[in-house]
Design an enzyme around this catalytic site. Structure first.
Site, PDB file in Angstrom:
ATOM      1  CG  ASP A  98      -2.255   0.472   1.057  1.00  0.00           C
ATOM      2  OD1 ASP A  98      -2.402   1.543   0.466  1.00  0.00           O
ATOM      3  OD2 ASP A  98      -3.199  -0.213   1.500  1.00  0.00           O
ATOM      4  CG  HIS A 115      -8.940  -1.513   4.568  1.00  0.00           C
ATOM      5  ND1 HIS A 115      -8.759  -1.639   3.205  1.00  0.00           N
ATOM      6  CD2 HIS A 115      -8.554  -0.252   4.876  1.00  0.00           C
ATOM      7  CE1 HIS A 115      -8.280  -0.501   2.730  1.00  0.00           C
ATOM      8  NE2 HIS A 115      -8.142   0.350   3.712  1.00  0.00           N
ATOM      9  CG  ASP A 116     -11.373   1.904   3.708  1.00  0.00           C
ATOM     10  OD1 ASP A 116     -10.878   1.898   4.857  1.00  0.00           O
ATOM     11  OD2 ASP A 116     -10.753   2.308   2.704  1.00  0.00           O
ATOM     12  CG  ASP A 125      -4.599   5.538   1.038  1.00  0.00           C
ATOM     13  OD1 ASP A 125      -5.531   4.749   1.227  1.00  0.00           O
ATOM     14  OD2 ASP A 125      -4.476   6.622   1.653  1.00  0.00           O
ATOM     15  CD  GLU A 145      -8.837   4.307  -1.492  1.00  0.00           C
ATOM     16  OE1 GLU A 145      -9.702   3.972  -0.681  1.00  0.00           O
ATOM     17  OE2 GLU A 145      -7.958   5.137  -1.227  1.00  0.00           O
TER      18      GLU A 145
END
Ligand code: NOJ
Length: 592
Positions: free
Chosen positions: A131, A361-362, A233, A287
């Site tokens: 990431d 994870h969000d 990200d 993302e």
């Protein structure tokens, strides 16, 4: 000398072989598929390292824990692991606030552990994607400490500062700020700094070429270690108009689109590609927060030399009241869902390559949000959603635990939450007299911690995740939903996941085949075909708790069931009438 030459030649052959896409045993005629790439054919498995496996009993997952479970990951059939941030961090946002990009977070282990992890993965033929969090750093990063120390510090322009003598800066919204304010006043230099996320996550100033070069150096550091790519990200947010004009009215309540459209965004991505990405055979995935379907090709069209992939958020608004995180009692419209995925497929077409995902994870757990987590339908609807992910023309990003059918934990008390988003929103409501009860009820469905609970390995204490006290509570349903139990059951969600991955790998039509939506207005069934070089596959997915029928007109006499999520195959009558049982997923190979 000869020996060295031989090694060089062997290494070159190995490199060429390792660049070839897999699927050697596939049924399709490989030669006729243009632009094959390993990252198009991969299934990406996302691991949230904090919650996967704890090796030292401190209650937090770590790299040694992941290493100890690589054989499990390999057994799934996935090709790539994406790890959420593993770098030094004070953990205000679980690693999305990095204080040193070249160090491993102490709770996760050491650089030696990282090197072992990478070696052990590569030895098993697994690739590693890290990431890259470079829209912002932690406020503990040495750059920020320097930057905030004085207005003349050489690092001052690494971040965005607004001198207070110019008055208050124009409104910018923040995601995790208790006051929803992205400007934080700092008395040391009588100025405000910008933070789109928490106050402890100041935004880097990409307009400064020194910042960009520093980031490219960090990227090379990890790529030269041999990693296989980056998930980037909130990368669309990096570019800013540094005059910070008034936010145009249309972006209030919808500021993500403003943040994702900064003036020099694509210049920076092109530069990053030229200086770093183009020099390695890797995968880069943005993302895509705030990026609409009309903009996606600007990121991923190969002729633009920017990134390989972007994962989009369009469908994520479904089931929520527009502009809020509040669950809409009306539920999710399957017709809208189909329209979104069909539109993305048609826009990308052969001009790039898509991604597909339903949980990370969000988000809440896939089965709770998109399927049905009641005991009656949990396994069936998990498998149905997995079928969707594994039969679309895009690279699947699959979140750890969804292969078991893990569900939202639905905490009753704010005390159980650890996530900055939930905690700050709660605080904000408390201070402004909001409805806390309503908020907590809603968080049971949407809070990010639902998807972050520890992985469920077996029926022992703490689901075998840790011998210590887990950082976030383990879901009590681990006694039935866990790897050990599901490995024993041929009809488990886990075994279905393994089976459908094998099917995807063996049938290139499921990867590269043209996608066509059928029976568009059907509110219950998602039906589509995939076609490649004369091979035709039909996918039928029932998204409801009742029987449903698709309106189709194929001759099913020669059709063969490739996979079905029920233990018993559909009857010939059901096949002929395109009738599906509740949450049934069935993939047919159609005869010519
Ligand atoms: C997106 C990440 O996925 C999320 O977890 C994080 O909180 C924000 N970006 C800020 O880095």
């Amino acid at each position: 000398m000869k020996y060295i030459n031989l090694i060089v030649i062997m290494a070159a052959i190995a490199a060429i072989v390792s660049c070839q896409p897999q699927n050697k045993k596939s049924t399709a005629k490989n030669t006729t598929i243009p632009n094959r790439k390993w990252w198009k054919e991969a299934v990406v498995y996302q691991i949230y390292p904090r919650s996967f496996k704890d090796s030292n009993g401190d209650g937090v997952g770590d790299l040694k824990g992941i290493i100890s479970k690589l054989d499990y990951v390999k057994s799934l059939g996935v090709n790539v692991i994406w790890l959420n941030p593993i770098f030094a961090s004070p953990n205000h946002d679980n690693g999305y606030d990095i204080s040193n990009y070249r160090e491993i977070m102490k709770q996760f282990g050491t650089m030696a552990d990282f090197d072992t992890l990478l070696n052990e993965m590569h030895r098993r033929g697994l690739k590693l994607v890290l990431d890259l969090v470079v829209n912002h750093t932690s406020s503990d990063h040495r750059w920020f400490k320097q930057s905030r120390s004085s207005r003349t510090n050489p690092y001052r322009n690494y971040y965005h500062w607004w001198p207070a003598e110019r008055g208050k800066p124009a409104k910018r919204y923040s995601y995790f700020d208790v006051d929803n304010n992205a400007w934080k006043y700092d008395s040391t230099t009588n100025a405000y700094y910008l933070h789109y996320f928490a106050r402890s996550q100041p935004d880097l100033n990409w307009e400064n070429p020194k910042v960009r070069q520093a980031i490219y150096k960090i990227m090379r550091f990890w790529l030269d270690k041999g990693i296989d790519g980056f998930r980037m990200d909130v990368i669309p947010f990096i570019a800013k108009d540094t005059t910070f004009p008034k936010l145009p009215a249309k972006y209030h309540g919808n500021f993500v689109h403003y943040y994702a459209n900064g003036p020099h965004l694509h210049d920076y991505l092109k530069e990053m590609n030229k200086e770093v990405l183009s020099k390695y055979n890797i995968m880069s995935v943005a993302e895509g927060a705030g990026v609409t379907v009309n903009e996606v090709l600007n990121f991923i069209n190969p002729s633009r030399h920017e990134l390989n992939l972007l994962y989009n958020f369009d469908a994520m608004r479904l089931g929520l009241i527009p502009g809020t995180r509040e669950v809409d009692p009306k539920g999710i419209s399957l017709v809208d869902f189909k329209e979104i995925y069909t539109k993305w497929d048609s826009v990308i077409d052969d001009k790039g390559w898509g991604t597909i995902w339903l949980g990370n994870h969000d988000t809440p757990r896939m089965v709770t949000h998109w399927g049905n987590d009641t005991p009656e339908f949990r396994a069936l609807s998990s498998k149905m959603l997995t079928t969707f992910l594994m039969t679309m023309r895009a690279t699947p990003f699959y979140y750890f635990g969804d292969e078991l059918g893990m569900t939202n934990i639905k905490f009753d008390s704010i005390k159980d939450y650890r996530d900055i988003e939930t905690l700050h929103e709660y605080q904000h409501l408390k201070e402004t007299g909001g409805n806390l009860k309503k908020f907590l009820n809603n968080e049971k469905l949407v809070a990010r911690d639902n998807g972050r609970t520890p992985f469920q390995w077996d029926t022992t204490r703490n689901a075998g995740f840790t011998t210590g006290h887990p950082w976030l509570k383990v879901n009590p349903n681990y006694k039935t939903i866990n790897v050990a139990t599901e490995e024993q059951n041929p009809n488990s969600v886990l075994n279905y996941f393994k089976k459908i991955i094998r099917l995807r790998k063996k049938n290139l039509v499921l990867i590269y085949g043209k996608y066509t939506l059928l029976d568009k207005e059907n509110p219950d069934v998602y039906a589509y075909t995939r076609v490649l070089n004369g091979e035709k596959v039909l996918v039928l997915l029932n998204f409801t708790t009742h029987k449903a029928q698709a309106k189709l007109s194929f001759d099913m006499n020669k059709a063969k069931v490739l996979i079905d999520n029920y233990p018993s195959l559909p009857s010939s009558g059901m096949i002929k009438d395109f009738e599906l049982r509740p949450y049934e997923a069935v993939v047919f190979k159609l005869g010519n």
